[in-house]
Motif scaffolding. Sequence first.
Motif, mmCIF file in Angstrom:
data_model
loop_
_atom_site.group_PDB
_atom_site.id
_atom_site.type_symbol
_atom_site.label_atom_id
_atom_site.label_comp_id
_atom_site.label_asym_id
_atom_site.label_seq_id
_atom_site.Cartn_x
_atom_site.Cartn_y
_atom_site.Cartn_z
ATOM 1 N N UNK A 438 0.839 -1.203 0.000
ATOM 2 C CA UNK A 438 0.000 0.000 0.000
ATOM 3 C C UNK A 438 0.871 1.250 0.000
ATOM 4 N N UNK A 439 1.991 1.184 0.707
ATOM 5 C CA UNK A 439 2.881 2.338 0.748
ATOM 6 C C UNK A 439 3.435 2.647 -0.629
ATOM 7 N N UNK A 440 3.900 1.632 -1.338
ATOM 8 C CA UNK A 440 4.492 1.841 -2.647
ATOM 9 C C UNK A 440 3.485 2.426 -3.630
ATOM 10 N N UNK A 441 2.233 1.988 -3.526
ATOM 11 C CA UNK A 441 1.226 2.460 -4.476
ATOM 12 C C UNK A 441 0.680 3.836 -4.117
ATOM 13 N N UNK A 442 0.875 4.261 -2.860
ATOM 14 C CA UNK A 442 0.319 5.539 -2.416
ATOM 15 C C UNK A 442 1.376 6.391 -1.722
ATOM 16 N N UNK A 443 2.579 6.377 -2.260
ATOM 17 C CA UNK A 443 3.685 7.045 -1.602
ATOM 18 C C UNK A 443 3.472 8.555 -1.532
ATOM 19 N N UNK A 444 2.997 9.155 -2.604
ATOM 20 C CA UNK A 444 2.779 10.602 -2.592
ATOM 21 C C UNK A 444 1.740 11.000 -1.548
ATOM 22 N N UNK A 445 0.692 10.186 -1.414
ATOM 23 C CA UNK A 445 -0.324 10.451 -0.395
ATOM 24 C C UNK A 445 0.278 10.326 0.995
ATOM 25 N N UNK A 446 1.080 9.295 1.207
ATOM 26 C CA UNK A 446 1.701 9.089 2.515
ATOM 27 C C UNK A 446 2.594 10.263 2.885
ATOM 28 N N UNK A 447 3.332 10.799 1.920
ATOM 29 C CA UNK A 447 4.310 11.853 2.217
ATOM 30 C C UNK A 447 3.668 13.175 2.622
ATOM 31 N N UNK A 448 2.356 13.270 2.545
ATOM 32 C CA UNK A 448 1.700 14.464 3.087
ATOM 33 C C UNK A 448 1.893 14.576 4.602
ATOM 34 N N UNK A 449 2.215 13.457 5.249
ATOM 35 C CA UNK A 449 2.522 13.512 6.673
ATOM 36 C C UNK A 449 3.741 14.400 6.932
ATOM 37 N N UNK A 450 4.636 14.493 5.959
ATOM 38 C CA UNK A 450 5.829 15.325 6.124
ATOM 39 C C UNK A 450 5.571 16.790 5.798
ATOM 40 N N UNK A 451 4.589 17.065 4.966
ATOM 41 C CA UNK A 451 4.449 18.414 4.408
ATOM 42 C C UNK A 451 3.295 19.221 4.986
ATOM 43 N N UNK A 452 2.356 18.581 5.689
ATOM 44 C CA UNK A 452 1.175 19.297 6.178
ATOM 45 C C UNK A 452 1.225 19.457 7.698
ATOM 46 N N UNK A 453 1.065 20.702 8.184
ATOM 47 C CA UNK A 453 1.028 20.904 9.635
ATOM 48 C C UNK A 453 -0.339 20.557 10.201
ATOM 49 N N UNK A 454 -0.420 20.519 11.502
ATOM 50 C CA UNK A 454 -1.709 20.297 12.151
ATOM 51 C C UNK A 454 -1.974 18.834 12.449
#
Length: 885
Positions: A438-454
Amino acid sequence: MREGHAHVIHRHDYQAPTYWIATVDLTLDLDPAKTLVTSKLAVKRNANQPHGPLVLHGEELTPLRVMIDGEPVSFRQDGNELTIDAPDRDFELVIRNTCCPEKNTALSGLYTSGGGFFTQCEAEGFRRITYFLDRPDVMAVYTVTLRADKTKYPVLLSNGNLLEQGDLDGGKHFAKWHDPFPKPSYLFAVVAADLVAREQRIRTRSGKDHLLQVFVRRGDLDKTEHAMNSLIASIVWDEARFGLPLDLERFMIVGVSDFNMGAMENKGLNIFNTSALLASPATATDADFQRIEAIVAHEYFHNWTGNRVTCRDWFQLSLKEGLTVFRDREFSMDMAGSPSARAVQRIQQVRALRAVQFPEDAGSMAHPVRPDSYVEINNFYTATVYEKGAEVVGLYQTLLGREGFAKGLKLYFERHDGQAVTCDDFAQAMADANPGSQLASQLDLFKRWYSQPGTPRVTARGQYDAESHRYTLRLSQHNGKGELPQLIPVRMGLLGPEGQALPLQWEGELASHGSETVLLLEQTEQAFHFVNVLVEPTPSLLRGFSAPVLLDDGLSDAQLLNLLQHDSDAFNRWEASQRLALNRILGAVRAGQPLVLDAAYLDAMRAVLRHPQLDAAFKAEALRLPEAAYLAEQLQVVDPQAIHTAVEAAWTQIAQALRADWEWAFEAHQVSGGYRPSAEDAGRRALANLALSLLVRASTLSGEPVWPGKAYQRVKDADNMTERFGALAALVSAHAPLADAALAHFHAQFAHDALVIDKWFMLQARAPERDGKVFERVKKLLQHPDFTLKNPNRARSLLVQFCNFNPGAFHRADAGGYVLWADQVAHLDAINPQAASRLARAMDRWATLAEPFRGAAKVALQRLAERSTLSNDVREIVTKALEVA
């Protein structure tokens, strides 16, 4: 101290340097007033960048000479930069400069403490030693020669392996060290002092022999056994769990009392705040023993996750810190042993996250795990980078499993050993090592954890159709900032009316898949359908706190009681206890009415306390009320006094209604035999201390002398600090008549031990307010002979504990707390900007306060902002706080 115009640094502006530095040959002639530093650098031209001058960083240095290939060259000094017109090729650069360690009260760079020399170079301290490309992507091999008076400084240490040592003329001696592994300047370390060492030789799984050393001041050697045992356990665990061996001939730890951080992972030479290193049963609590084990592990684990692979730039700080916090958490849970002890570790992690990081996510200093800009990098050593960063790393393991996570970490080192990289590189290695996940197929979605505050808010509502035996769970997510959906794993199960675990069968499938699963919330709203659910279920969501979110599941009291009594997930049993208390406290605060606890809640707490199968450590956690900071986060407008009043009322009613049960708990959970910091014994002491605290509270309110007397006797007679300090805390928290006498006795007994006196200050600073007594006591303690702003531990023990962690005493209608805060931030900033910036964070959430607190807080912030001499450290925090008005 850095003053004046604040320059904002942006992540997207990153550029590699025009020059690299391959090797560093440093010689330090150590003198407190005037240390001479000779730096010989092998400078390599970076052909990928246009040619230009070599610009080096330097602060509070005096340059003496600069040479290129043996010839003197001219240079220009502009503020904290040294500019050299360097050739368009590789060359050797030699710089001679001096610095003054004894005047370095900021404790960044090379400084003196207790008659010795120590360093702290993260994040930008190396530039206070010599001129350098002081940035994490410049990695070099270091050789260091130290020269100093042999009598005053018999121990001379630096990174790596000892090449040679000997005597010199004039009563001096030298030591030469070489670190074979390239490292950034922030990992450089030097120690020169009169120290003694605990030593241990070990042979690792790889068959190599290593020397382990823990250096401390004379007189502290008997407090180093736990640290050494923790280091050995960390080395064994990291090689067994992740295949990561110790890679130097020796590994050294040094303790120093003047230190801005808990500890520092300098390659092969970790420097520790003594508060994170020294422990004996007589002077350290169970929590201290646990903290030391975790910090020793954390700094050792940095040897790979931070040192062998480091950050390209400081925006990637969580690449090493979040990852290493995750690793030390895994280690601590493995060391805890039993499933219950592991669950208590997780509960404590989440309690701390909610008390500090959630408010940070909602405050003026909110930032993503990977920030986009900063003025002062020291201000971003935050709970978001560390604790939320660790939660994000934990998401990888939740999605990939332990084996998949280990594969990803292995690939990460294969690709990047010896490099300075980014959070994206880590994420890519995790995905590439687990194709089809799931991580490999949705890596860009997962990386929002690094870029979005709150902090994302997840809402969950279930609907049961009794006729079709179908249960639909609807999940939605938002964070109130207009951000995009994130990938949120929700570990869950369903419980029947009698607490039985129900099988989970997806709609359209022929069989169930056990009683627990992980739902992936990927969109703003999703629905999950379960069939063959024969009874109406209670959902158990976010088991193990599977994602760092705020959950609104709308459960009733009856459903929460079902989870508290029966859930197989210990974390969610604890969470149910917290929710039951939170609902009642917030109900009273919102209604503006006195809190009256109902019989059902009190009976539920009694059932937890008396439960024969639950561990004592879990009971102690489940019976604690939510932190005031977490309660405040549930309110749009915060009245700290209303929260304080409700919490105090809750504790009083719990103490009085369960009086007989607390007496049983205290007597039944005494620990016999010698002191051991084991999870089982620590849990028994924790529950006994909680019971004693509530018995002293109930007795003080009723005027009965028995339990305060027992507590006072325990302060005098206990054979370990956990019980002694627990008894002292019980008296101080209850404002018992014997509290002052107990405080005086405790101080007299431990006046010689600075770390114990820190506890003495901290306890008084965090005592629950009653009629202004705590505030007045804190003001008096500022004048105490043992108080000083020059020692970070002492400043934190009183001021940070009071202003940042005692809202009931700090937030006063007469603004007295805010006046004290502004004055002390200014005083501390003139001495140590990093320490001052921690204290300044007390006002991050001022804009949510009710009046008159809000207006008074703004006045204090404005008064501080008007000071022309503020450091960048403090000015950035104050400016951002005022921007939210």
